[in-house]
Motif scaffolding. Structure first.
Motif, short mmCIF file in Angstrom:
data_model
loop_
_atom_site.label_atom_id
_atom_site.label_comp_id
_atom_site.label_asym_id
_atom_site.label_seq_id
_atom_site.Cartn_x
_atom_site.Cartn_y
_atom_site.Cartn_z
N LYS A 1 0.82 -1.20 0.00
CA LYS A 1 0.00 0.00 0.00
C LYS A 1 0.86 1.26 0.00
O LYS A 1 0.55 2.23 -0.68
CB LYS A 1 -0.96 0.00 1.18
CG LYS A 1 -2.07 -1.02 1.02
CD LYS A 1 -3.02 -1.00 2.19
CE LYS A 1 -4.16 -1.98 1.96
NZ LYS A 1 -5.14 -1.93 3.06
N ASP A 2 1.94 1.25 0.77
CA ASP A 2 2.87 2.39 0.75
C ASP A 2 3.48 2.57 -0.63
O ASP A 2 3.61 3.69 -1.13
CB ASP A 2 3.99 2.21 1.79
CG ASP A 2 3.58 2.66 3.19
OD1 ASP A 2 2.59 3.41 3.32
OD2 ASP A 2 4.26 2.27 4.15
N GLN A 3 3.85 1.47 -1.29
CA GLN A 3 4.43 1.56 -2.63
C GLN A 3 3.42 2.14 -3.61
O GLN A 3 3.76 2.96 -4.46
CB GLN A 3 4.91 0.18 -3.10
CG GLN A 3 6.12 -0.31 -2.35
CD GLN A 3 6.48 -1.76 -2.67
OE1 GLN A 3 5.66 -2.52 -3.16
NE2 GLN A 3 7.70 -2.13 -2.35
N ALA A 4 2.16 1.73 -3.51
CA ALA A 4 1.11 2.28 -4.38
C ALA A 4 0.91 3.77 -4.10
O ALA A 4 0.73 4.56 -5.02
CB ALA A 4 -0.19 1.51 -4.18
N LEU A 5 0.96 4.15 -2.82
CA LEU A 5 0.83 5.57 -2.45
C LEU A 5 1.96 6.38 -3.07
O LEU A 5 1.73 7.42 -3.69
CB LEU A 5 0.84 5.72 -0.93
CG LEU A 5 0.86 7.15 -0.40
CD1 LEU A 5 -0.41 7.91 -0.79
CD2 LEU A 5 1.05 7.15 1.11
N PHE A 6 3.20 5.90 -2.94
CA PHE A 6 4.35 6.62 -3.49
C PHE A 6 4.28 6.70 -5.01
O PHE A 6 4.63 7.72 -5.61
CB PHE A 6 5.66 5.99 -3.04
CG PHE A 6 5.86 6.03 -1.54
CD1 PHE A 6 5.43 7.10 -0.78
CD2 PHE A 6 6.46 4.97 -0.89
CE1 PHE A 6 5.59 7.13 0.59
CE2 PHE A 6 6.62 4.99 0.49
CZ PHE A 6 6.19 6.07 1.23
N ALA A 7 3.82 5.64 -5.65
CA ALA A 7 3.67 5.66 -7.11
C ALA A 7 2.64 6.70 -7.52
O ALA A 7 2.86 7.48 -8.46
CB ALA A 7 3.25 4.28 -7.62
N SER A 8 1.52 6.77 -6.80
CA SER A 8 0.50 7.77 -7.13
C SER A 8 1.04 9.19 -6.96
O SER A 8 0.72 10.08 -7.74
CB SER A 8 -0.76 7.56 -6.27
OG SER A 8 -0.56 7.96 -4.93
N GLN A 9 1.87 9.40 -5.96
CA GLN A 9 2.46 10.72 -5.73
C GLN A 9 3.32 11.15 -6.92
O GLN A 9 3.30 12.32 -7.32
CB GLN A 9 3.27 10.71 -4.44
CG GLN A 9 2.42 10.55 -3.21
CD GLN A 9 3.20 10.30 -1.95
OE1 GLN A 9 4.42 10.12 -1.97
NE2 GLN A 9 2.51 10.26 -0.82
N ASN A 10 4.05 10.22 -7.49
CA ASN A 10 4.87 10.55 -8.66
C ASN A 10 4.00 10.98 -9.84
O ASN A 10 4.36 11.90 -10.58
CB ASN A 10 5.76 9.37 -9.05
CG ASN A 10 6.89 9.16 -8.08
OD1 ASN A 10 7.39 10.10 -7.48
ND2 ASN A 10 7.28 7.92 -7.89
N PHE A 11 2.85 10.33 -10.02
CA PHE A 11 1.95 10.71 -11.10
C PHE A 11 1.33 12.08 -10.84
O PHE A 11 1.17 12.89 -11.75
CB PHE A 11 0.86 9.66 -11.30
CG PHE A 11 1.38 8.36 -11.84
CD1 PHE A 11 1.98 8.30 -13.09
CD2 PHE A 11 1.28 7.19 -11.11
CE1 PHE A 11 2.48 7.10 -13.60
CE2 PHE A 11 1.77 5.99 -11.60
CZ PHE A 11 2.37 5.95 -12.85
N VAL A 12 1.01 12.37 -9.58
CA VAL A 12 0.42 13.67 -9.23
C VAL A 12 1.45 14.78 -9.43
O VAL A 12 1.11 15.86 -9.93
CB VAL A 12 -0.11 13.65 -7.77
CG1 VAL A 12 -0.48 15.05 -7.30
CG2 VAL A 12 -1.30 12.71 -7.66
N LYS A 13 2.70 14.56 -9.07
CA LYS A 13 3.74 15.58 -9.23
C LYS A 13 3.82 16.08 -10.66
O LYS A 13 4.07 17.26 -10.90
CB LYS A 13 5.11 15.02 -8.83
CG LYS A 13 5.35 14.99 -7.36
CD LYS A 13 6.75 14.48 -7.07
CE LYS A 13 7.00 14.32 -5.60
NZ LYS A 13 8.33 13.81 -5.31
N ARG A 14 3.58 15.20 -11.62
CA ARG A 14 3.64 15.58 -13.03
C ARG A 14 2.58 16.62 -13.39
O ARG A 14 2.72 17.33 -14.38
CB ARG A 14 3.45 14.36 -13.93
CG ARG A 14 4.54 13.34 -13.79
CD ARG A 14 4.23 12.12 -14.63
NE ARG A 14 5.19 11.06 -14.38
CZ ARG A 14 5.09 9.85 -14.88
NH1 ARG A 14 4.08 9.53 -15.68
NH2 ARG A 14 6.00 8.94 -14.61
N GLU A 15 1.51 16.68 -12.60
CA GLU A 15 0.39 17.58 -12.90
C GLU A 15 0.43 18.89 -12.12
O GLU A 15 -0.35 19.79 -12.41
CB GLU A 15 -0.94 16.87 -12.61
CG GLU A 15 -1.12 15.56 -13.36
CD GLU A 15 -1.14 15.74 -14.86
OE1 GLU A 15 -1.73 16.73 -15.33
OE2 GLU A 15 -0.56 14.90 -15.58
#
Length: 111
Positions: A29-43
């Motif tokens: 779950k932490d890995q999924a959270l961190f992955a989502s953060q990387n996608f959000v940073k792009r926006e």
């Protein structure tokens, strides 16, 4: 026989060393959270100013394990807008684990 036992022990230890990215565990779950953060940073307008929650169980964060290595992530980011003001942005992302990589399936960002 002794060598076979040692070999089996090492193989079992190696299998436990890597977290299963599809498991319903805190690490996954932490890995999924961190992955989502990387996608959000792009926006974001100022991705370098972004501050995110650091754990899947932080206040205002929800990470749900879905089917076939998919995770639904609801979280937030504090980041500067185009005027330099720090604002909290909520987001919902759906990501799929592909080994150690993640694919963004959907992303909805609200201010």
């Amino acid at each position: 026989m002794r060598h076979l036992s040692l070999l089996l022990s090492l193989l079992a230890l190696g299998a436990c060393a890597k977290a299963d990215p599809c498991a319903d565990t805190g690490i996954a779950k932490d890995q999924a959270l961190f992955a989502s953060q990387n996608f959000v940073k792009r926006e974001l307008k100022a991705p370098g100013s972004a501050e995110f929650p650091t754990r899947f169980d932080a206040e205002g964060v929800s990470v749900i394990t879905m089917v076939q290595c998919e995770f639904s992530v609801r979280a937030w980011a504090d980041a500067q807008n185009s005027f330099g003001a720090l604002i909290r942005t909520s987001y919902w992302a759906r990501v799929r684990a592909n080994g150690s990589d993640y694919t963004l399936l959907s992303l909805d960002i609200t201010d």
